[in-house]
Design a protein around this motif. Structure first.
Motif, PDB file in Angstrom:
ATOM      1  N   HIS A  65      35.763  43.916  50.944  1.00 45.27           N
ATOM      2  CA  HIS A  65      37.199  43.637  50.970  1.00 45.27           C
ATOM      3  C   HIS A  65      37.644  42.971  49.673  1.00 45.27           C
ATOM      4  CE1 HIS A  65      38.422  44.821  54.983  1.00 45.27           C
ATOM      5  NE2 HIS A  65      37.393  44.184  55.514  1.00 45.27           N
ATOM      6  N   HIS A  66      36.843  42.031  49.183  1.00 50.06           N
ATOM      7  CA  HIS A  66      37.211  41.323  47.957  1.00 50.06           C
ATOM      8  C   HIS A  66      37.189  42.260  46.751  1.00 50.06           C
ATOM      9  CE1 HIS A  66      37.643  38.285  44.925  1.00 50.06           C
ATOM     10  NE2 HIS A  66      36.479  38.618  44.397  1.00 50.06           N
ATOM     11  N   GLU A  67      36.142  43.067  46.639  1.00 50.59           N
ATOM     12  CA  GLU A  67      35.994  43.941  45.476  1.00 50.59           C
ATOM     13  C   GLU A  67      37.066  45.023  45.407  1.00 50.59           C
ATOM     14  OE1 GLU A  67      31.949  45.288  45.746  1.00 50.59           O
ATOM     15  OE2 GLU A  67      31.155  43.289  45.319  1.00 50.59           O
ATOM     16  N   THR A  68      37.529  45.486  46.556  1.00 48.90           N
ATOM     17  CA  THR A  68      38.528  46.556  46.577  1.00 48.90           C
ATOM     18  C   THR A  68      39.920  46.046  46.926  1.00 48.90           C
ATOM     19  OG1 THR A  68      38.064  47.083  48.897  1.00 48.90           O
ATOM     20  CG2 THR A  68      36.789  48.274  47.209  1.00 48.90           C
ATOM     21  N   ALA A  69      40.117  44.742  46.892  1.00 49.76           N
ATOM     22  CA  ALA A  69      41.388  44.140  47.315  1.00 49.76           C
ATOM     23  C   ALA A  69      42.554  44.633  46.466  1.00 49.76           C
ATOM     24  CB  ALA A  69      41.293  42.623  47.251  1.00 49.76           C
ATOM     25  N   LYS A  70      43.605  45.017  47.174  1.00 49.79           N
ATOM     26  CA  LYS A  70      44.842  45.425  46.516  1.00 49.79           C
ATOM     27  C   LYS A  70      45.999  44.540  46.952  1.00 49.79           C
ATOM     28  CE  LYS A  70      43.548  50.180  45.800  1.00 49.79           C
ATOM     29  NZ  LYS A  70      42.742  50.994  46.653  1.00 49.79           N
ATOM     30  N   LYS A  72      47.172  40.684  49.277  1.00 48.28           N
ATOM     31  CA  LYS A  72      46.738  39.383  49.779  1.00 48.28           C
ATOM     32  C   LYS A  72      46.000  39.548  51.101  1.00 48.28           C
ATOM     33  CE  LYS A  72      50.496  36.545  48.026  1.00 48.28           C
ATOM     34  NZ  LYS A  72      51.548  35.623  48.446  1.00 48.28           N
ATOM     35  N   ARG A  73      46.433  40.509  51.894  1.00 44.32           N
ATOM     36  CA  ARG A  73      45.807  40.764  53.193  1.00 44.32           C
ATOM     37  C   ARG A  73      44.325  41.097  53.019  1.00 44.32           C
ATOM     38  NH1 ARG A  73      47.312  41.417  58.843  1.00 44.32           N
ATOM     39  NH2 ARG A  73      45.390  42.209  59.702  1.00 44.32           N
ATOM     40  N   ASP A  74      44.014  41.894  51.998  1.00 40.42           N
ATOM     41  CA  ASP A  74      42.611  42.250  51.737  1.00 40.42           C
ATOM     42  C   ASP A  74      41.788  41.012  51.402  1.00 40.42           C
ATOM     43  OD1 ASP A  74      43.168  44.964  52.117  1.00 40.42           O
ATOM     44  OD2 ASP A  74      43.674  45.247  50.000  1.00 40.42           O
ATOM     45  N   HIS A  75      42.364  40.112  50.599  1.00 40.76           N
ATOM     46  CA  HIS A  75      41.666  38.872  50.277  1.00 40.76           C
ATOM     47  C   HIS A  75      41.527  38.004  51.526  1.00 40.76           C
ATOM     48  CE1 HIS A  75      41.235  39.326  45.970  1.00 40.76           C
ATOM     49  NE2 HIS A  75      42.474  39.739  45.897  1.00 40.76           N
ATOM     50  N   GLY A  76      42.559  38.003  52.351  1.00 35.40           N
ATOM     51  CA  GLY A  76      42.502  37.252  53.604  1.00 35.40           C
ATOM     52  C   GLY A  76      41.400  37.773  54.516  1.00 35.40           C
ATOM     53  N   ASP A  77      41.267  39.099  54.580  1.00 32.45           N
ATOM     54  CA  ASP A  77      40.196  39.700  55.379  1.00 32.45           C
ATOM     55  C   ASP A  77      38.827  39.303  54.838  1.00 32.45           C
ATOM     56  OD1 ASP A  77      41.992  40.962  57.070  1.00 32.45           O
ATOM     57  OD2 ASP A  77      41.879  42.899  56.044  1.00 32.45           O
ATOM     58  N   ALA A  78      38.700  39.258  53.517  1.00 27.74           N
ATOM     59  CA  ALA A  78      37.431  38.878  52.906  1.00 27.74           C
ATOM     60  C   ALA A  78      37.067  37.438  53.268  1.00 27.74           C
ATOM     61  CB  ALA A  78      37.505  39.037  51.388  1.00 27.74           C
ATOM     62  N   VAL A  79      38.031  36.549  53.176  1.00 23.65           N
ATOM     63  CA  VAL A  79      37.777  35.138  53.492  1.00 23.65           C
ATOM     64  C   VAL A  79      37.439  34.981  54.970  1.00 23.65           C
ATOM     65  CG1 VAL A  79      38.859  32.856  53.650  1.00 23.65           C
ATOM     66  CG2 VAL A  79      39.147  34.234  51.589  1.00 23.65           C
ATOM     67  N   ARG A  80      38.194  35.656  55.844  1.00 21.72           N
ATOM     68  CA  ARG A  80      37.942  35.553  57.291  1.00 21.72           C
ATOM     69  C   ARG A  80      36.542  36.028  57.633  1.00 21.72           C
ATOM     70  NH1 ARG A  80      38.474  39.617  60.463  1.00 21.72           N
ATOM     71  NH2 ARG A  80      40.084  40.611  59.216  1.00 21.72           N
ATOM     72  N   LYS A  81      36.132  37.157  57.085  1.00 22.14           N
ATOM     73  CA  LYS A  81      34.804  37.690  57.398  1.00 22.14           C
ATOM     74  C   LYS A  81      33.697  36.809  56.817  1.00 22.14           C
ATOM     75  CE  LYS A  81      36.153  42.301  58.493  1.00 22.14           C
ATOM     76  NZ  LYS A  81      35.794  43.691  58.539  1.00 22.14           N
TER      77      LYS A  81
END
Length: 98
Positions: A65-70, A72-81
């Motif tokens: 999620h972090h590497e392909t983040a486009k 804020k939601r993607d970054h949020g998913d990365a942090v949550r996981k």
């Protein structure tokens, strides 16, 4: 004039806040990696192995999620996981200690 300056400062604060949250991913991902290593260094049983494996799976997803983040939601998913991975690894550590 003061209103314009206040608006510009507010916009700058929002932009800096957004950028800093995006950079939070690597910190939480690193914490997850370290907690998983700590769990693997303990006495691993079949019960704790499942927790560690789940933590590793979630960590891999967080990195993706972090590497392909486009967004804020993607970054949020990365942090949550990554935080969920930490929780699984911490549970494994707790179960290793009598």
């Amino acid at each position: 004039m003061r209103l314009v300056v206040a608006a510009i400062l507010s916009a700058a604060i929002v932009l800096v806040g957004s950028a800093s949250s995006a950079y939070n991913c690597p910190v939480v991902i690193k914490q997850a990696e370290e907690t998983i290593k700590k769990a693997e260094a303990g006495k691993v049983s079949p019960e704790t192995r499942q927790l560690i494996d789940e933590a590793k799976k979630l960590l891999a997803e967080a990195k993706g999620h972090h590497e392909t983040a486009k967004t804020k939601r993607d970054h949020g998913d990365a942090v949550r996981k990554a935080k969920t991975a930490i929780a699984y690894a911490e549970e494994a550590i707790i179960l290793q200690n009598p």
